[in-house]
Scaffold this motif. Structure first.
Motif, PDB file in Angstrom:
ATOM      1  N   THR A 130     -12.599  -1.967   1.568  1.00  0.00           N
ATOM      2  CA  THR A 130     -11.678  -0.832   1.461  1.00  0.00           C
ATOM      3  C   THR A 130     -10.743  -1.058   0.287  1.00  0.00           C
ATOM      4  O   THR A 130     -10.095  -2.094   0.194  1.00  0.00           O
ATOM      5  CB  THR A 130     -10.852  -0.675   2.759  1.00  0.00           C
ATOM      6  N   SER A 131     -10.674  -0.084  -0.595  1.00  0.00           N
ATOM      7  CA  SER A 131      -9.782  -0.189  -1.753  1.00  0.00           C
ATOM      8  C   SER A 131      -8.528   0.663  -1.531  1.00  0.00           C
ATOM      9  O   SER A 131      -8.492   1.518  -0.645  1.00  0.00           O
ATOM     10  CB  SER A 131     -10.499   0.299  -3.010  1.00  0.00           C
ATOM     11  N   VAL A 132      -7.530   0.428  -2.357  1.00  0.00           N
ATOM     12  CA  VAL A 132      -6.333   1.265  -2.320  1.00  0.00           C
ATOM     13  C   VAL A 132      -6.714   2.716  -2.605  1.00  0.00           C
ATOM     14  O   VAL A 132      -6.198   3.639  -1.975  1.00  0.00           O
ATOM     15  CB  VAL A 132      -5.265   0.752  -3.322  1.00  0.00           C
ATOM     16  N   ALA A 133      -7.658   2.926  -3.516  1.00  0.00           N
ATOM     17  CA  ALA A 133      -8.114   4.289  -3.814  1.00  0.00           C
ATOM     18  C   ALA A 133      -8.722   4.943  -2.576  1.00  0.00           C
ATOM     19  O   ALA A 133      -8.493   6.134  -2.325  1.00  0.00           O
ATOM     20  CB  ALA A 133      -9.127   4.264  -4.955  1.00  0.00           C
ATOM     21  N   ASP A 134      -9.476   4.186  -1.786  1.00  0.00           N
ATOM     22  CA  ASP A 134     -10.036   4.723  -0.548  1.00  0.00           C
ATOM     23  C   ASP A 134      -8.922   5.155   0.407  1.00  0.00           C
ATOM     24  O   ASP A 134      -8.993   6.214   1.037  1.00  0.00           O
ATOM     25  CB  ASP A 134     -10.908   3.679   0.158  1.00  0.00           C
ATOM     26  N   ILE A 135      -7.909   4.322   0.508  1.00  0.00           N
ATOM     27  CA  ILE A 135      -6.790   4.604   1.414  1.00  0.00           C
ATOM     28  C   ILE A 135      -6.040   5.856   0.974  1.00  0.00           C
ATOM     29  O   ILE A 135      -5.745   6.739   1.782  1.00  0.00           O
ATOM     30  CB  ILE A 135      -5.832   3.394   1.494  1.00  0.00           C
ATOM     31  N   THR A 136      -5.751   5.946  -0.318  1.00  0.00           N
ATOM     32  CA  THR A 136      -4.997   7.104  -0.803  1.00  0.00           C
ATOM     33  C   THR A 136      -5.812   8.383  -0.663  1.00  0.00           C
ATOM     34  O   THR A 136      -5.262   9.436  -0.330  1.00  0.00           O
ATOM     35  CB  THR A 136      -4.532   6.927  -2.255  1.00  0.00           C
ATOM     36  N   GLN A 137      -7.115   8.277  -0.880  1.00  0.00           N
ATOM     37  CA  GLN A 137      -7.964   9.459  -0.722  1.00  0.00           C
ATOM     38  C   GLN A 137      -7.965   9.913   0.738  1.00  0.00           C
ATOM     39  O   GLN A 137      -7.836  11.098   1.026  1.00  0.00           O
ATOM     40  CB  GLN A 137      -9.377   9.157  -1.187  1.00  0.00           C
ATOM     41  N   ARG A 138      -8.100   8.977   1.667  1.00  0.00           N
ATOM     42  CA  ARG A 138      -8.106   9.318   3.094  1.00  0.00           C
ATOM     43  C   ARG A 138      -6.771   9.923   3.507  1.00  0.00           C
ATOM     44  O   ARG A 138      -6.723  10.866   4.285  1.00  0.00           O
ATOM     45  CB  ARG A 138      -8.413   8.067   3.912  1.00  0.00           C
ATOM     46  N   ALA A 139      -5.676   9.384   2.983  1.00  0.00           N
ATOM     47  CA  ALA A 139      -4.348   9.880   3.348  1.00  0.00           C
ATOM     48  C   ALA A 139      -3.972  11.150   2.589  1.00  0.00           C
ATOM     49  O   ALA A 139      -3.004  11.825   2.945  1.00  0.00           O
ATOM     50  CB  ALA A 139      -3.297   8.800   3.101  1.00  0.00           C
ATOM     51  N   GLY A 140      -4.704  11.449   1.509  1.00  0.00           N
ATOM     52  CA  GLY A 140      -4.416  12.643   0.725  1.00  0.00           C
ATOM     53  C   GLY A 140      -3.181  12.526  -0.140  1.00  0.00           C
ATOM     54  O   GLY A 140      -2.453  13.500  -0.333  1.00  0.00           O
TER      55      GLY A 140
END
Length: 121
Positions: free
Chosen positions: A34-44
């Motif tokens: 899991t990357s920070v980009a994945d997290i930000t995308q999921r959180a919007g």
């Protein structure tokens, strides 16, 4: 600039939506995948919004505990002479009171499934 004048998605109102998104991804993909980009995308939210709340991906796990410990240390430093220890006991009790399940608790309970054994050690 106020949030009403910002274009695009509004910034997350707190750490919780980001931590929730991170935990969902850690459970689904594992921590390392899991990357920070994945997290930000999921959180919007944007990457910069993530870094407004967390200094790193691992900070998602530790920040809640770090905040509580930091407040306790600040309170302990400010305690005047406390011969009977009453104030120190109050501060230390507050450290663990209402300690709701959070990303660190989730990580500790599911460390193998999340691939976090080494990170938690």
């Amino acid at each position: 600039m106020t949030s009403a004048s910002r274009a695009g998605r509004p910034k997350a109102s707190s750490r919780e939506p980001l931590a929730e998104a991170a935990c969902e991804l850690f459970l689904g993909r594992g921590y390392a995948s899991t990357s920070v980009a994945d997290i930000t995308q999921r959180a919007g939210v944007s990457r910069s919004s993530f870094f407004n709340y967390f200094s790193s991906k691992s900070d998602v796990l530790w920040s809640g505990l770090d905040d509580r410990i930091g407040r306790a240390v600040d309170d302990l430093v400010a305690v005047p002479e406390d011969r009977d220890g009453r104030e120190v006991r109050r501060i230390l009790s507050a450290l663990v009171e209402d300690f709701a399940p959070d990303s660190l608790a989730l990580a500790m309970n599911n460390s193998s499934a999340l691939g976090l054994d080494a990170e938690l050690e």
